[in-house]
Write a protein that holds these residues in place. Structure first.
Motif, PDB file in Angstrom:
ATOM      1  N   VAL A  99      71.918 -20.737  -8.001  1.00 22.22           N
ATOM      2  CA  VAL A  99      72.483 -19.939  -6.912  1.00 22.22           C
ATOM      3  C   VAL A  99      73.372 -20.854  -6.075  1.00 22.22           C
ATOM      4  O   VAL A  99      72.885 -21.758  -5.397  1.00 22.22           O
ATOM      5  CB  VAL A  99      71.389 -19.323  -6.027  1.00 22.22           C
ATOM      6  CG1 VAL A  99      71.971 -18.231  -5.142  1.00 22.22           C
ATOM      7  CG2 VAL A  99      70.248 -18.783  -6.866  1.00 22.22           C
ATOM      8  N   GLU A 100      74.668 -20.630  -6.135  1.00 23.65           N
ATOM      9  CA  GLU A 100      75.616 -21.438  -5.381  1.00 23.65           C
ATOM     10  C   GLU A 100      75.812 -20.855  -3.977  1.00 23.65           C
ATOM     11  O   GLU A 100      75.399 -19.729  -3.691  1.00 23.65           O
ATOM     12  CB  GLU A 100      76.969 -21.472  -6.102  1.00 23.65           C
ATOM     13  CG  GLU A 100      76.909 -21.973  -7.532  1.00 23.65           C
ATOM     14  CD  GLU A 100      76.706 -23.473  -7.629  1.00 23.65           C
ATOM     15  OE1 GLU A 100      76.739 -24.150  -6.561  1.00 23.65           O
ATOM     16  OE2 GLU A 100      76.517 -23.972  -8.749  1.00 23.65           O
ATOM     17  N   ARG A 101      76.447 -21.634  -3.107  1.00 24.62           N
ATOM     18  CA  ARG A 101      76.803 -21.125  -1.783  1.00 24.62           C
ATOM     19  C   ARG A 101      77.647 -19.854  -1.951  1.00 24.62           C
ATOM     20  O   ARG A 101      78.560 -19.797  -2.778  1.00 24.62           O
ATOM     21  CB  ARG A 101      77.605 -22.174  -1.024  1.00 24.62           C
ATOM     22  CG  ARG A 101      78.044 -21.714   0.355  1.00 24.62           C
ATOM     23  CD  ARG A 101      78.866 -22.771   1.034  1.00 24.62           C
ATOM     24  NE  ARG A 101      79.340 -22.321   2.331  1.00 24.62           N
ATOM     25  CZ  ARG A 101      80.132 -23.011   3.125  1.00 24.62           C
ATOM     26  NH1 ARG A 101      80.563 -24.215   2.740  1.00 24.62           N
ATOM     27  NH2 ARG A 101      80.530 -22.519   4.279  1.00 24.62           N
ATOM     28  N   GLY A 102      77.313 -18.822  -1.184  1.00 29.29           N
ATOM     29  CA  GLY A 102      78.029 -17.559  -1.297  1.00 29.29           C
ATOM     30  C   GLY A 102      77.456 -16.623  -2.343  1.00 29.29           C
ATOM     31  O   GLY A 102      78.080 -15.623  -2.679  1.00 29.29           O
ATOM     32  N   GLN A 103      76.237 -16.930  -2.836  1.00 31.73           N
ATOM     33  CA  GLN A 103      75.570 -16.062  -3.803  1.00 31.73           C
ATOM     34  C   GLN A 103      74.151 -15.773  -3.332  1.00 31.73           C
ATOM     35  O   GLN A 103      73.603 -16.483  -2.479  1.00 31.73           O
ATOM     36  CB  GLN A 103      75.517 -16.722  -5.189  1.00 31.73           C
ATOM     37  CG  GLN A 103      76.868 -16.915  -5.845  1.00 31.73           C
ATOM     38  CD  GLN A 103      76.743 -17.513  -7.226  1.00 31.73           C
ATOM     39  OE1 GLN A 103      75.892 -18.360  -7.485  1.00 31.73           O
ATOM     40  NE2 GLN A 103      77.610 -17.072  -8.134  1.00 31.73           N
ATOM     41  N   LEU A 104      73.571 -14.721  -3.897  1.00 29.09           N
ATOM     42  CA  LEU A 104      72.169 -14.418  -3.630  1.00 29.09           C
ATOM     43  C   LEU A 104      71.416 -14.273  -4.946  1.00 29.09           C
ATOM     44  O   LEU A 104      72.008 -13.996  -5.992  1.00 29.09           O
ATOM     45  CB  LEU A 104      72.010 -13.154  -2.784  1.00 29.09           C
ATOM     46  CG  LEU A 104      72.285 -11.756  -3.357  1.00 29.09           C
ATOM     47  CD1 LEU A 104      71.199 -11.255  -4.294  1.00 29.09           C
ATOM     48  CD2 LEU A 104      72.489 -10.764  -2.222  1.00 29.09           C
ATOM     49  N   VAL A 105      70.094 -14.432  -4.853  1.00 32.15           N
ATOM     50  CA  VAL A 105      69.217 -14.228  -5.998  1.00 32.15           C
ATOM     51  C   VAL A 105      68.011 -13.422  -5.531  1.00 32.15           C
ATOM     52  O   VAL A 105      67.610 -13.503  -4.371  1.00 32.15           O
ATOM     53  CB  VAL A 105      68.778 -15.582  -6.604  1.00 32.15           C
ATOM     54  CG1 VAL A 105      67.865 -16.336  -5.640  1.00 32.15           C
ATOM     55  CG2 VAL A 105      68.083 -15.378  -7.948  1.00 32.15           C
ATOM     56  N   VAL A 106      67.469 -12.612  -6.437  1.00 35.25           N
ATOM     57  CA  VAL A 106      66.294 -11.790  -6.145  1.00 35.25           C
ATOM     58  C   VAL A 106      65.118 -12.331  -6.942  1.00 35.25           C
ATOM     59  O   VAL A 106      65.259 -12.662  -8.122  1.00 35.25           O
ATOM     60  CB  VAL A 106      66.532 -10.312  -6.542  1.00 35.25           C
ATOM     61  CG1 VAL A 106      65.323  -9.456  -6.160  1.00 35.25           C
ATOM     62  CG2 VAL A 106      67.798  -9.782  -5.892  1.00 35.25           C
ATOM     63  N   TYR A 107      63.951 -12.426  -6.314  1.00 37.54           N
ATOM     64  CA  TYR A 107      62.758 -12.833  -7.052  1.00 37.54           C
ATOM     65  C   TYR A 107      61.536 -12.095  -6.544  1.00 37.54           C
ATOM     66  O   TYR A 107      61.549 -11.461  -5.490  1.00 37.54           O
ATOM     67  CB  TYR A 107      62.552 -14.353  -7.032  1.00 37.54           C
ATOM     68  CG  TYR A 107      62.716 -15.036  -5.697  1.00 37.54           C
ATOM     69  CD1 TYR A 107      61.614 -15.449  -4.961  1.00 37.54           C
ATOM     70  CD2 TYR A 107      63.978 -15.303  -5.185  1.00 37.54           C
ATOM     71  CE1 TYR A 107      61.750 -16.107  -3.757  1.00 37.54           C
ATOM     72  CE2 TYR A 107      64.135 -15.949  -3.975  1.00 37.54           C
ATOM     73  CZ  TYR A 107      63.016 -16.353  -3.265  1.00 37.54           C
ATOM     74  OH  TYR A 107      63.167 -16.993  -2.067  1.00 37.54           O
ATOM     75  N   ASP A 108      60.474 -12.169  -7.335  1.00 38.83           N
ATOM     76  CA  ASP A 108      59.266 -11.385  -7.141  1.00 38.83           C
ATOM     77  C   ASP A 108      58.219 -12.252  -6.456  1.00 38.83           C
ATOM     78  O   ASP A 108      57.729 -13.225  -7.037  1.00 38.83           O
ATOM     79  CB  ASP A 108      58.763 -10.906  -8.508  1.00 38.83           C
ATOM     80  CG  ASP A 108      57.598  -9.934  -8.414  1.00 38.83           C
ATOM     81  OD1 ASP A 108      57.004  -9.829  -7.327  1.00 38.83           O
ATOM     82  OD2 ASP A 108      57.282  -9.299  -9.424  1.00 38.83           O
ATOM     83  N   PRO A 147      72.728 -14.129 -10.380  1.00 41.65           N
ATOM     84  CA  PRO A 147      73.084 -14.152  -8.961  1.00 41.65           C
ATOM     85  C   PRO A 147      74.108 -13.079  -8.634  1.00 41.65           C
ATOM     86  O   PRO A 147      74.812 -12.582  -9.512  1.00 41.65           O
ATOM     87  CB  PRO A 147      73.675 -15.559  -8.784  1.00 41.65           C
ATOM     88  CG  PRO A 147      74.209 -15.921 -10.133  1.00 41.65           C
ATOM     89  CD  PRO A 147      73.313 -15.243 -11.132  1.00 41.65           C
ATOM     90  N   TYR A 148      74.220 -12.723  -7.350  1.00 36.66           N
ATOM     91  CA  TYR A 148      75.170 -11.744  -6.858  1.00 36.66           C
ATOM     92  C   TYR A 148      76.037 -12.397  -5.775  1.00 36.66           C
ATOM     93  O   TYR A 148      75.571 -13.276  -5.043  1.00 36.66           O
ATOM     94  CB  TYR A 148      74.450 -10.536  -6.239  1.00 36.66           C
ATOM     95  CG  TYR A 148      73.690  -9.691  -7.228  1.00 36.66           C
ATOM     96  CD1 TYR A 148      74.172  -8.450  -7.637  1.00 36.66           C
ATOM     97  CD2 TYR A 148      72.472 -10.112  -7.757  1.00 36.66           C
ATOM     98  CE1 TYR A 148      73.470  -7.656  -8.529  1.00 36.66           C
ATOM     99  CE2 TYR A 148      71.771  -9.334  -8.657  1.00 36.66           C
ATOM    100  CZ  TYR A 148      72.276  -8.112  -9.040  1.00 36.66           C
ATOM    101  OH  TYR A 148      71.572  -7.331  -9.934  1.00 36.66           O
ATOM    102  N   GLU A 149      77.270 -11.941  -5.655  1.00 28.23           N
ATOM    103  CA  GLU A 149      78.181 -12.497  -4.661  1.00 28.23           C
ATOM    104  C   GLU A 149      77.880 -11.941  -3.266  1.00 28.23           C
ATOM    105  O   GLU A 149      77.604 -10.751  -3.109  1.00 28.23           O
ATOM    106  CB  GLU A 149      79.635 -12.164  -5.023  1.00 28.23           C
ATOM    107  CG  GLU A 149      80.128 -12.865  -6.280  1.00 28.23           C
ATOM    108  CD  GLU A 149      80.173 -14.369  -6.123  1.00 28.23           C
ATOM    109  OE1 GLU A 149      80.541 -14.848  -5.023  1.00 28.23           O
ATOM    110  OE2 GLU A 149      79.808 -15.078  -7.091  1.00 28.23           O
TER     111      GLU A 149
END
Length: 313
Positions: A99-108, A147-149
């Motif tokens: 996950v780079e700067r400017g991205q998001l990640v989802v986890y459980d 990841p998402y922007e």
């Protein structure tokens, strides 16, 4: 949720206070410093109904939620981490997501995971019940694969929402926080909904969940009343939830119990009786509330207020 901030930086042992603070806020999450690095961090947060929002930063380090911690402090929740400085590597199960700067990640949150930060970092974090997202199980699983922007579009709005909610925590009235949490969930759906568009089932579940959250204090809230508000038959409504392995009744019960548990643990609400907390979340029968609470969490409402937690071997 009280705001936690500069007391870590001013402590005699910032590393130890950071360990304790992180573990308390995130269900047993444990940090470890990178080689030749000091271990410290800063965290601020606010509860917004079913949503919790945080701004977090720290030195290079790794964080780990172990299987034991997941068993001791279960949480059927998802977490969205948006990097605003540095980068992170999320490890959960068989997946590694950078996950780079400017991205998001989802986890459980219910499952063990690790986060690795190789440089000074900062992130905006939002946690919410899995069911509150209103997506099918397959769609939820897909959201965790990449990841998402968050530098533009809905992602930027979500990032700004979380940061602003934390910054304005002291100015927010208790009566508005749940509504703001709903707004955060809507933004999260806008980011995470599959690009092909929402399925009819997901759309119906989302509308039903919104109705549940708005009318959760109504003791007569039921499959029948929700179906009537959505102009469909109770059978049709129930079928949409059965496709995701849930029931409308279980969803209502979960929202109510999670809300009551949050209120019982909130020091700002310590002057409210347990009966008043229960009534706020639609429980009018005190013994029934106690039985349901103990069945879900392994402790009574009074024990939860006293800070007692269930110990799972």
């Amino acid at each position: 949720m009280p705001v936690v901030s500069d007391r870590i930086e001013s402590a005699e042992d910032p590393a130890e206070l950071w360990r304790v603070t992180l573990s308390d806020e995130f269900g047993g999450l444990l940090p470890a410093p990178a080689p030749d690095e000091a271990l410290t961090g800063r965290i601020r947060g606010i509860s917004l109904g079913e949503v919790e929002a945080f701004s977090i930063s720290g030195t290079p380090q790794s964080m780990r939620r172990t299987s034991r911690a997941a068993r001791r402090q279960p949480a059927e929740a998802l977490k969205v981490c948006m990097m605003t400085r540095g980068r992170a590597v999320l490890v959960q199960g068989e997946r590694d997501v950078v996950v780079e700067r400017g991205q998001l990640v989802v986890y459980d949150v219910e499952r063990p995971y690790e986060l690795h930060f190789d440089s000074p970092w900062a992130c905006a974090v939002m946690t919410f019940p899995r069911a509150a997202l209103g997506l099918s199980p397959d769609d939820v699983t897909r959201t965790m694969q990449r990841p998402y922007e968050v530098r533009s579009g809905p992602g930027a709005l979500l990032r700004g929402f979380v940061s602003s909610a934390v910054d304005e925590a002291a100015a927010l009235a208790d009566s508005t926080t749940a509504l703001l949490g709903d707004a955060g969930l809507d933004l999260a759906r806008a980011v995470l909904t599959p690009r092909g568009g929402r399925t009819t089932s997901s759309t119906i579940r989302e509308r039903a969940l919104r109705h549940v959250r708005l009318h959760i204090a109504d003791p007569d809230l039921s499959v029948v009343s929700i179906a009537a508000a959505l102009h469909m038959s109770p059978r049709t409504l129930q079928r949409q939830f059965e496709e995701s392995g849930d029931t409308v009744r279980a969803v209502i019960r979960g929202v109510r119990l999670r809300g009551a548990r949050r209120d019982l643990g909130d020091p700002r609400l310590a002057d409210r009786t347990i009966a008043a907390v229960a009534a706020r979340w639609g429980f009018t029968d005190a013994p029934a509330f106690t039985r349901a609470f103990r069945s879900e969490y392994g402790v009574s409402p009074s024990q939860a207020r006293a800070g007692v937690t269930q110990v799972v071997a």
